[in-house]
Design a protein around this motif. Structure first.
Motif, mmCIF file in Angstrom:
data_model
loop_
_atom_site.group_PDB
_atom_site.id
_atom_site.type_symbol
_atom_site.label_atom_id
_atom_site.label_comp_id
_atom_site.label_asym_id
_atom_site.label_seq_id
_atom_site.Cartn_x
_atom_site.Cartn_y
_atom_site.Cartn_z
ATOM 1 N N MET A 1 0.832 -1.202 0.000
ATOM 2 C CA MET A 1 0.000 0.000 0.000
ATOM 3 C C MET A 1 0.869 1.255 0.000
ATOM 4 O O MET A 1 1.900 1.310 0.673
ATOM 5 C CB MET A 1 -0.922 0.005 1.218
ATOM 6 N N ALA A 2 0.435 2.261 -0.720
ATOM 7 C CA ALA A 2 1.123 3.540 -0.689
ATOM 8 C C ALA A 2 0.799 4.299 0.592
ATOM 9 O O ALA A 2 1.628 5.030 1.126
ATOM 10 C CB ALA A 2 0.735 4.375 -1.910
ATOM 11 N N ALA A 3 -0.419 4.101 1.097
ATOM 12 C CA ALA A 3 -0.856 4.780 2.314
ATOM 13 C C ALA A 3 -0.688 3.856 3.511
ATOM 14 O O ALA A 3 -0.810 2.631 3.396
ATOM 15 C CB ALA A 3 -2.321 5.197 2.184
ATOM 16 N N GLY A 4 -0.409 4.433 4.674
ATOM 17 C CA GLY A 4 -0.272 3.654 5.897
ATOM 18 C C GLY A 4 -1.583 3.580 6.656
ATOM 19 O O GLY A 4 -2.186 4.618 6.958
ATOM 20 N N PRO A 5 -2.077 2.368 6.982
ATOM 21 C CA PRO A 5 -3.311 2.244 7.767
ATOM 22 C C PRO A 5 -3.164 2.881 9.144
ATOM 23 O O PRO A 5 -2.065 3.245 9.569
ATOM 24 C CB PRO A 5 -3.517 0.731 7.859
ATOM 25 N N TRP A 6 -4.283 2.953 9.872
ATOM 26 C CA TRP A 6 -4.322 3.726 11.108
ATOM 27 C C TRP A 6 -4.275 2.870 12.379
ATOM 28 O O TRP A 6 -4.064 3.388 13.461
ATOM 29 C CB TRP A 6 -5.589 4.594 11.129
ATOM 30 N N GLY A 7 -4.550 1.558 12.248
ATOM 31 C CA GLY A 7 -4.338 0.654 13.369
ATOM 32 C C GLY A 7 -5.294 0.786 14.523
ATOM 33 O O GLY A 7 -4.865 1.051 15.652
ATOM 34 N N GLY A 8 -6.583 0.582 14.329
ATOM 35 C CA GLY A 8 -7.550 0.762 15.398
ATOM 36 C C GLY A 8 -8.253 -0.494 15.850
ATOM 37 O O GLY A 8 -7.820 -1.176 16.775
ATOM 38 N N ASN A 9 -9.383 -0.843 15.195
ATOM 39 C CA ASN A 9 -10.271 -1.865 15.757
ATOM 40 C C ASN A 9 -9.789 -3.290 15.503
ATOM 41 O O ASN A 9 -8.953 -3.547 14.641
ATOM 42 C CB ASN A 9 -11.713 -1.671 15.282
ATOM 43 N N CYS A 10 -10.348 -4.206 16.289
ATOM 44 C CA CYS A 10 -9.947 -5.613 16.214
ATOM 45 C C CYS A 10 -11.060 -6.462 16.817
ATOM 46 O O CYS A 10 -12.077 -5.945 17.287
ATOM 47 C CB CYS A 10 -8.638 -5.839 16.969
ATOM 48 N N ALA A 11 -10.843 -7.763 16.834
ATOM 49 C CA ALA A 11 -11.850 -8.702 17.327
ATOM 50 C C ALA A 11 -11.806 -8.825 18.842
ATOM 51 O O ALA A 11 -10.739 -8.760 19.465
ATOM 52 C CB ALA A 11 -11.633 -10.077 16.703
ATOM 53 N N VAL A 12 -12.968 -9.031 19.444
ATOM 54 C CA VAL A 12 -13.055 -9.365 20.869
ATOM 55 C C VAL A 12 -12.561 -10.806 21.039
ATOM 56 O O VAL A 12 -13.087 -11.721 20.383
ATOM 57 C CB VAL A 12 -14.510 -9.242 21.377
#
Length: 536
Positions: free
Chosen positions: A306-317
């Motif tokens: 990816m050219a853009a960097g993700p933001w790293g937030g939500n995930c699974a319980v």
């Protein structure tokens, strides 16, 4: 990219938006070159997709927009969390309040969903007015068809408000500029039902040419969905009506389960035979599907080129992940887990682990790799910050499971089990015996280990899910439809939302009030006819 037909609709919908709004211009002597004058347009039947397309466009922001419908349905439920990360995500406690059902009218509230639903309603009302007043001089039958589809689209927007806010104004006349009166949830329920029942006979039965639009089968799916939740909305169950509508869709033979679960959510999922109604997205022409940006750690840009960097937030319980059968391929098709490798070098860049220490607010910070990430909407190599993947709001598996639930709740558990086994089959191809469930199993409680998760990952005060009526069926809904913007609705219907603890959530002291979100304060300020929902 989407197929040419859909791409053209997305591109050209703005053109007819210009046509339809041209009458607001007051400089009659101005030469206009960037717009087509309404007086020079003679719309034909073939132009209908372009006329109705702008009324669907708001669903893109409504569904996956920031703090939109996806967030409301998932962050307040028991599948998905957004903990504090090293790079932020406390956001003033926004996601923690959603998780713990502690939102108030003064803090963040679901304003995006409200705004975008009414944006759709306003667009629909405007186009209906223009057709009725002859400003869009469609052939008579084409005009009738257009109005029927537009009313169905408006009913969908009102259904979303019915589910989230309950007591809202009903506006159907674009010419009326008076402040609307607030309606009860029962009145809104009756309105949505009446609209759908009236327009369904007039809607198209076509499938391929109606992709991303509401045809008769999409409208019947919506009607079944409203009936499915009738006991929540008005206190009266409508299981027989759910069965009637789903039987009609099944008997049409227009849709089938996709052979591969992953195809339903891929970047070419417009080709899936399972999708009944979708919200189309495109990385160039239809922005808004940014689930990968919100869920992936920034390092995952190296995994997908990816050219853009993700933001790293939500995930699974973690408790939800533990409920899966390890042979269920939906566990791996839905959640990104384990070592993630650099697309160019093959070196490990991050290893996603199941456990998450806490939601935050007490100094707890979840590591960058804590929690499995949402991978259901497959991320192609070279993905931009907007995915091509469409959101399948209604799909054939949902039709089968709605009918199964209605059968189960009307003492036909064995018949329900046949349908559930049919849906499970593609996810247990290597172990087909596990795909089969019995009516007796569907009558059992939930396998979800409900309770409060401590920082050491143990669950305390656990009351499990054994006492959840039809809990095993609720588990089936969770495994099949995880991360599809519906979990809040499902666990309200099964009583879990109001009564259970999960992760760092305990039942609210006024739990029943939390089954509706508040009316946005800004709307109450603008319209003195509105009163706040009970409990706020």
């Amino acid at each position: 990219m989407k197929n040419l037909k859909l791409k053209n609709i997305l591109l050209l919908s703005g053109l007819f938006g210009s046509i339809m709004t041209f009458n607001a211009c007051t400089d009659l002597n101005e030469e206009v070159y960037s717009e087509v004058l309404g007086s020079t347009v003679d719309p034909k039947e073939r132009d209908l997709p372009f006329i109705v397309a702008p009324t669907y466009s708001s669903f893109r922001s409504l569904m996956f927009g920031w703090q939109g419908y996806f967030d409301l349905q998932e962050e307040s439920a028991d599948h998905i969390i957004t903990p504090v990360r090293p790079n932020g995500w406390d956001d003033g406690g926004t996601y923690r309040r959603m998780h713990q059902h502690m939102w108030t009218t003064e803090q963040w509230q679901p304003y995006n969903t409200w705004n975008q639903a009414y944006a759709t309603i306003t667009k629909v009302n405007m186009v209906i007015m223009q057709i009725e007043d002859g400003l869009l001089a469609l052939p008579e039958e084409t005009g009738k068809d257009a109005i029927a589809e537009l009313r169905a689209t408006r009913a969908l927007a009102y259904y979303l408000l019915l589910d989230n806010h309950g007591n809202v104004p009903i506006v159907t006349d674009y010419r009326d500029d008076s402040l609307p009166q607030q309606k009860t949830r029962k009145e809104l329920y009756d309105f949505v039902i009446k609209e759908l029942e009236e327009v369904i006979p007039m809607l198209s039965e076509e499938v391929s040419s109606m992709y991303g639009r509401i045809n008769i089968w999409a409208a019947k799916t919506l009607l079944a969905k409203v009936y499915l939740n009738a006991e929540v909305y008005i206190g009266v169950a409508q299981w027989d009506k759910v069965i009637k509508e789903t039987n009609d869709i099944i008997a049409s033979n227009e849709y089938r389960l996709d052979d591969d679960y992953k195809n339903v959510f891929s970047h070419t999922n417009q080709n899936s035979p399972e999708i009944i109604f979708s919200v189309p997205y495109d990385e160039v022409y239809g922005f808004g599907n940014q689930i990968h940006m919100k869920t992936l750690d920034p390092l995952s840009r190296l995994v997908y080129g990816m050219a853009a960097g993700p933001w790293g937030g939500n995930c699974a319980v973690p408790q939800f992940i533990d409920s899966y059968d390890k042979d269920d391929t939906r566990l791996y098709d839905t959640w990104i887990q384990g070592p993630q490798l650099n697309a160019s070098t093959g070196a490990e860049v991050i290893n996603y682990v199941k456990q998450v220490p806490g939601i935050g607010g007490d100094g707890t910070v979840a590591a960058s790799n804590a929690g499995f990430r949402i991978g259901k909407y497959a991320i192609k190599q070279g993905a931009t910050n907007n995915l091509d993947n469409d959101y399948p709001m209604f799909r054939y598996a949902d039709v089968l499971m709605m009918k199964a639930e209605a059968l189960l709740r009307t003492n036909k558990a064995n018949e329900a089990a046949v349908l559930v086994s049919q849906v499970r089959a593609r996810s247990f191809k290597d172990n087909p015996a596990k795909a089969q469930v019995t009516g007796a199993q569907l009558l059992l409680g939930s396998n979800y280990n409900y309770g409060w998760q401590e920082k050491n990952n143990t669950v305390s005060g656990a009351n499990g899910g054994a006492d959840v009526k039809y809990g095993r069926f609720l588990d089936e809904l969770g495994w099949e439809f995880a991360a599809e913007a519906r979990r809040r609705q499902d666990i309200i219907r099964f009583g879990v939302f109001q009564s259970k603890s999960w992760f760092n959530h305990k039942p609210h002291t006024n739990a029943q009030s939390r089954t509706l979100f508040p009316i946005p304060n800004a709307e109450i300020t603008k319209n003195p006819n509105l009163k706040q929902n009970p409990g706020y």
